[in-house]
Enzyme design. Sequence first.
Site, PDB file in Angstrom:
ATOM      1  N   ASP A  21       0.818  -1.218   0.000  1.00 38.84           N
ATOM      2  CA  ASP A  21       0.000   0.000   0.000  1.00 38.84           C
ATOM      3  C   ASP A  21       0.852   1.268   0.000  1.00 38.84           C
ATOM      4  O   ASP A  21       0.713   2.128   0.871  1.00 38.84           O
ATOM      5  CB  ASP A  21      -0.939   0.016   1.211  1.00 38.84           C
ATOM      6  CG  ASP A  21      -1.745  -1.256   1.360  1.00 38.84           C
ATOM      7  OD1 ASP A  21      -2.116  -1.840   0.331  1.00 38.84           O
ATOM      8  OD2 ASP A  21      -1.995  -1.674   2.506  1.00 38.84           O
ATOM      9  N   GLU A 199     -16.435 -25.544   1.030  1.00 40.86           N
ATOM     10  CA  GLU A 199     -17.082 -24.448   0.320  1.00 40.86           C
ATOM     11  C   GLU A 199     -16.033 -23.435  -0.136  1.00 40.86           C
ATOM     12  O   GLU A 199     -15.044 -23.190   0.552  1.00 40.86           O
ATOM     13  CB  GLU A 199     -18.108 -23.758   1.223  1.00 40.86           C
ATOM     14  CG  GLU A 199     -19.245 -24.672   1.656  1.00 40.86           C
ATOM     15  CD  GLU A 199     -20.215 -23.957   2.574  1.00 40.86           C
ATOM     16  OE1 GLU A 199     -19.931 -22.814   2.946  1.00 40.86           O
ATOM     17  OE2 GLU A 199     -21.249 -24.549   2.901  1.00 40.86           O
TER      18      GLU A 199
END
Length: 333
Positions: A21, A199
């Site tokens: 960042d 999942e």
Amino acid sequence: MSQLAIGQRTFTNPIKNSGPDPWVIQKDGWYYYMNTTGRNLTLWKTRNVAELSTAESKIIYTPPPGKAYSRDLWAPEIHFFNNRWYVYFSADSLNNLTHRVWVIENTSPDPMQGEWTMKGKIGDKGDHWEIDMSVVDFNGQLYAAWSGWEGPTNGRQDIYIARLKNPWTIDGDRVKLSQPDLPWERHGDVPQEWQKNGEVPKIYVNEGPEFLVHDNKLFLVYSANACWLDYCLGLLTYKGQGDLLDPANWTKSQQPVFTQSAENGVWAPGHGGFFRSADGKQDWMIYHANPSEKDGCGNKRAPHIQPFTWNADGSPNFGRPVAKTPMPVPSGS
């Protein structure tokens, strides 16, 4: 690590071997740089941003323990408004669900000197989750843009904008400008360690918005997908008329404007900013990128810089991530 050739004015990306960042501002011939450390706010100062790895640095703020802004300090940005310095940073008190943006202020002409004081949390009326705030003065009015969500379970980060009363106070409601709705923004598989019971949930991301002003045209450049995937940059363009807080007055580019370059060894580029060279003659971008495809969201993300140009219609042309070969430093350094 940046390699500055003796007797030559060249450098090789990345300009620092770690720096997620990254953000840089150039003022009066000095470059002030920040990146995510997670623990504190560190500021670098140099006459030549390509020499960042050896630049003077200082921890300008360490949050007290137990505060709502004591943990996970992300994406700090230093700005200069009304003859004062401000740093905007995302932080939380417990986990990511409590992330908000906070502002500190310094009245010293040199941000490496003087005292930084906490101005407080800068948030919308609903106190929604927010990260990655950036601020711009456009035609005498301050605006903030950031990444937020409508709720923690919708699996989507969006780009919001708001008007500011002053550098630390939002004026009115937030307005959503973009959500990840284009096919290239929806590569949302999460890391394997996040998966449960076989999942594979999806997370769709717009984040890291950065204002870019050129010839009185206003753009918002944002990061799409995610740092563990094929991070890339998208573009929002203000049409030039009407309220900035009306989404109808913005257009969204249908394709990414900056993508990774396997041939140049630059992976997942995103979350950066823009600055002028010290002599005001060149436009540059800064962004973090990984050295390989599987490096994810850790400290292998390093800051890269490169010049960019403008298209005939006034929009930015970022080109492609440049190869890791020597190139000239920003002019006037």
